[in-house]
Design a protein around this motif. Structure first.
Motif, PDB file in Angstrom:
ATOM      1  N   ASP A  76      47.170 176.818 -44.459  1.00  0.00           N
ATOM      2  CA  ASP A  76      48.510 176.395 -44.882  1.00  0.00           C
ATOM      3  C   ASP A  76      49.583 176.878 -43.923  1.00  0.00           C
ATOM      4  OD1 ASP A  76      47.806 174.851 -47.017  1.00  0.00           O
ATOM      5  OD2 ASP A  76      48.910 175.997 -48.507  1.00  0.00           O
ATOM      6  N   CYS A  77      49.613 178.195 -43.659  1.00  0.00           N
ATOM      7  CA  CYS A  77      50.618 178.728 -42.738  1.00  0.00           C
ATOM      8  C   CYS A  77      50.104 178.768 -41.302  1.00  0.00           C
ATOM      9  CB  CYS A  77      51.075 180.113 -43.177  1.00  0.00           C
ATOM     10  SG  CYS A  77      49.757 181.366 -43.212  1.00  0.00           S
ATOM     11  N   GLU A  78      48.834 178.329 -41.122  1.00  0.00           N
ATOM     12  CA  GLU A  78      48.222 178.242 -39.788  1.00  0.00           C
ATOM     13  C   GLU A  78      48.303 179.579 -39.058  1.00  0.00           C
ATOM     14  OE1 GLU A  78      50.162 175.014 -37.836  1.00  0.00           O
ATOM     15  OE2 GLU A  78      49.446 173.516 -39.260  1.00  0.00           O
ATOM     16  N   THR A  79      47.910 180.645 -39.779  1.00  0.00           N
ATOM     17  CA  THR A  79      48.002 181.994 -39.229  1.00  0.00           C
ATOM     18  C   THR A  79      46.693 182.733 -39.437  1.00  0.00           C
ATOM     19  OG1 THR A  79      50.348 182.036 -39.811  1.00  0.00           O
ATOM     20  CG2 THR A  79      49.331 184.133 -39.241  1.00  0.00           C
ATOM     21  N   LEU A  80      46.299 183.512 -38.448  1.00  0.00           N
ATOM     22  CA  LEU A  80      45.128 184.377 -38.551  1.00  0.00           C
ATOM     23  C   LEU A  80      45.586 185.711 -39.127  1.00  0.00           C
ATOM     24  CD1 LEU A  80      42.099 184.226 -37.789  1.00  0.00           C
ATOM     25  CD2 LEU A  80      42.681 185.393 -35.655  1.00  0.00           C
ATOM     26  N   LYS A  81      45.009 186.119 -40.270  1.00  0.00           N
ATOM     27  CA  LYS A  81      45.474 187.319 -40.958  1.00  0.00           C
ATOM     28  C   LYS A  81      44.322 188.229 -41.341  1.00  0.00           C
ATOM     29  CE  LYS A  81      49.604 185.208 -43.018  1.00  0.00           C
ATOM     30  NZ  LYS A  81      50.382 185.041 -44.269  1.00  0.00           N
ATOM     31  N   PRO A 102      50.698 184.720 -49.979  1.00  0.00           N
ATOM     32  CA  PRO A 102      51.943 183.944 -50.143  1.00  0.00           C
ATOM     33  C   PRO A 102      51.675 182.452 -50.311  1.00  0.00           C
ATOM     34  CG  PRO A 102      52.177 185.546 -48.367  1.00  0.00           C
ATOM     35  CD  PRO A 102      50.723 185.533 -48.733  1.00  0.00           C
ATOM     36  N   CYS A 103      50.755 181.913 -49.520  1.00  0.00           N
ATOM     37  CA  CYS A 103      50.451 180.478 -49.625  1.00  0.00           C
ATOM     38  C   CYS A 103      49.736 180.165 -50.935  1.00  0.00           C
ATOM     39  CB  CYS A 103      49.605 180.028 -48.433  1.00  0.00           C
ATOM     40  SG  CYS A 103      50.488 180.062 -46.848  1.00  0.00           S
ATOM     41  N   HIS A 104      48.860 181.079 -51.365  1.00  0.00           N
ATOM     42  CA  HIS A 104      48.152 180.906 -52.632  1.00  0.00           C
ATOM     43  C   HIS A 104      49.153 180.867 -53.795  1.00  0.00           C
ATOM     44  CE1 HIS A 104      44.606 181.206 -55.242  1.00  0.00           C
ATOM     45  NE2 HIS A 104      45.317 182.049 -55.987  1.00  0.00           N
ATOM     46  N   THR A 105      50.143 181.776 -53.749  1.00  0.00           N
ATOM     47  CA  THR A 105      51.178 181.809 -54.785  1.00  0.00           C
ATOM     48  C   THR A 105      52.025 180.551 -54.747  1.00  0.00           C
ATOM     49  OG1 THR A 105      51.284 184.229 -54.705  1.00  0.00           O
ATOM     50  CG2 THR A 105      53.176 183.082 -55.647  1.00  0.00           C
ATOM     51  N   ALA A 106      52.407 180.129 -53.547  1.00  0.00           N
ATOM     52  CA  ALA A 106      53.230 178.927 -53.402  1.00  0.00           C
ATOM     53  C   ALA A 106      52.501 177.700 -53.933  1.00  0.00           C
ATOM     54  CB  ALA A 106      53.606 178.725 -51.935  1.00  0.00           C
ATOM     55  N   ARG A 107      51.200 177.634 -53.689  1.00  0.00           N
ATOM     56  CA  ARG A 107      50.421 176.506 -54.196  1.00  0.00           C
ATOM     57  C   ARG A 107      50.367 176.532 -55.729  1.00  0.00           C
ATOM     58  NH1 ARG A 107      46.341 173.496 -51.749  1.00  0.00           N
ATOM     59  NH2 ARG A 107      46.721 173.187 -49.534  1.00  0.00           N
ATOM     60  N   LYS A 112      52.048 174.208 -60.909  1.00  0.00           N
ATOM     61  CA  LYS A 112      52.655 174.324 -62.244  1.00  0.00           C
ATOM     62  C   LYS A 112      53.895 173.448 -62.356  1.00  0.00           C
ATOM     63  CE  LYS A 112      50.996 179.037 -63.150  1.00  0.00           C
ATOM     64  NZ  LYS A 112      50.151 179.129 -61.948  1.00  0.00           N
ATOM     65  N   THR A 113      54.669 173.364 -61.273  1.00  0.00           N
ATOM     66  CA  THR A 113      55.861 172.516 -61.281  1.00  0.00           C
ATOM     67  C   THR A 113      55.474 171.051 -61.378  1.00  0.00           C
ATOM     68  OG1 THR A 113      57.076 174.133 -59.940  1.00  0.00           O
ATOM     69  CG2 THR A 113      57.933 171.889 -59.987  1.00  0.00           C
ATOM     70  N   ARG A 114      54.413 170.687 -60.664  1.00  0.00           N
ATOM     71  CA  ARG A 114      53.977 169.292 -60.645  1.00  0.00           C
ATOM     72  C   ARG A 114      53.401 168.859 -61.996  1.00  0.00           C
ATOM     73  NH1 ARG A 114      51.425 169.804 -56.464  1.00  0.00           N
ATOM     74  NH2 ARG A 114      49.312 170.149 -57.234  1.00  0.00           N
ATOM     75  N   THR A 115      52.664 169.734 -62.656  1.00  0.00           N
ATOM     76  CA  THR A 115      51.974 169.359 -63.893  1.00  0.00           C
ATOM     77  C   THR A 115      52.740 169.707 -65.163  1.00  0.00           C
ATOM     78  OG1 THR A 115      50.740 171.452 -63.852  1.00  0.00           O
ATOM     79  CG2 THR A 115      49.705 169.540 -62.835  1.00  0.00           C
ATOM     80  N   HIS A 116      53.617 170.759 -65.087  1.00  0.00           N
ATOM     81  CA  HIS A 116      54.311 171.206 -66.303  1.00  0.00           C
ATOM     82  C   HIS A 116      55.830 171.229 -66.166  1.00  0.00           C
ATOM     83  CE1 HIS A 116      50.556 172.438 -68.249  1.00  0.00           C
ATOM     84  NE2 HIS A 116      50.191 172.909 -67.070  1.00  0.00           N
TER      85      HIS A 116
END
Length: 214
Positions: A76-81, A102-107, A112-116
Motif C-alpha cells: 500500500d505505502c510501497e515501503t520496506l519496513k 498504518p495501512c492496515h488501520t487505514a484499510r 467500515k466507512t464503505r459498509t457502515h
C-alpha cells in the motif's frame, strides 16, 4: 511436467513450457490459460481498475521483492519496513498481515466507512444494534441532555449488560459511574445515603457474619 514448449499463452500468444504457467486444477491441462508474466500484468490491471472504481488513487504496480531478514514490503505505502511494523496474523504464510500497521488501520477505517458509513456506526451496530441516526433520535427525545445528570450533549449508549437492552444515552461520567457501581441500584442508594451523611455501619450478629441496616 516437461520444460519443452507445450502450451501457448492466450495473451501473448507465445508457446512456453509448463513451468511458465501457474497450476490450475479446473483447467483441462491443469495449467492456467496465461503465462506467469501475463497473469501478473492482468492482476495489476484488475487492481488499477478496482481502485479507479472505488475512487482511490491507482497504485503503481511493484513486483513482489525478496525482503531481507526481519523486513517486509507493504504494497500500500510501497515501503520496506521492519516486521514489527506489521500486525501479527496466524492466517498468513509468514505470520504477519500483508499491510503495515498504518495501512492496515487505514484499510479498516475505509472498509467500515464503505459498509457502515463510519467507524462509529460500525461499533454502534455491532454492540447495540443501532446506527447514529437512531442514537441522535434518542438524544433528541431526551431534549439533548444526559438522562441522569442533565448535562447537554450525551454521547454514550447505556445498556443492560445482562439483557443487552439499550436504556438511554448518557454522558461519559454517568455511563462510567454506573459501571463502577456494577449497575447495582442498592450500591447507588447506599452511595447517595453516604453523601447525605448517613453512614451505613454493619452490625456483627455472629463471628464473621454482619447485618447491614435496612
Amino acid at each position: 511436467m516437461s520444460d519443452l514448449p507445450e502450451k501457448v499463452c492466450r495473451d501473448c500468444g507465445e508457446p512456453k513450457s509448463a513451468s511458465d504457467f501457474w497450476r490450475l486444477a479446473s483447467s483441462p491441462d491443469g495449467l492456467a490459460p496465461y503465462c506467469k508474466p501475463c497473469f501478473k500484468s492482468r492482476n495489476a490491471a484488475s487492481r488499477r481498475k478496482a481502485s479507479a472504481r472505488d475512487g482511490r488513487k491507482p497504485r503503481r504496480f511493484i513486483p513482489r521483492q525478496e525482503a531481507p531478514e526481519g523486513m517486509k514490503y507493504c504494497p500500500d505505502c510501497e515501503t520496506l519496513k521492519q516486521v514489527d511494523d506489521f500486525v501479527r496474523y496466524r492466517g498468513s504464510a509468514d505470520g504477519w498481515t500483508s499491510y503495515c500497521k498504518p495501512c492496515h488501520t487505514a484499510r479498516g477505517v475505509a472498509s467500515k466507512t464503505r459498509t457502515h458509513g463510519g467507524t462509529r456506526d460500525y461499533h454502534l451496530k455491532r454492540r447495540y444494534g443501532l446506527d447514529s441516526n437512531e442514537v441522535a433520535a434518542m438524544v433528541k427525545a431526551q431534549m439533548g441532555l444526559c438522562a441522569i445528570c442533565l448535562t447537554p450533549g450525551p454521547e454514550h449508549v447505556d445498556h443492560d449488560h445482562k439483557t443487552g437492552r439499550v436504556r438511554a444515552i448518557l454522558c461519559f461520567n454517568c455511563n462510567g459511574g454506573l459501571g463502577q457501581f456494577k449497575d447495582r441500584p442498592d450500591l447507588l442508594r447506599r452511595g447517595a445515603d453516604y453523601l447525605e451523611g448517613n453512614v451505613w455501619k454493619p452490625t456483627l450478629v455472629a463471628p464473621g457474619v454482619y447485618r447491614l441496616p435496612s
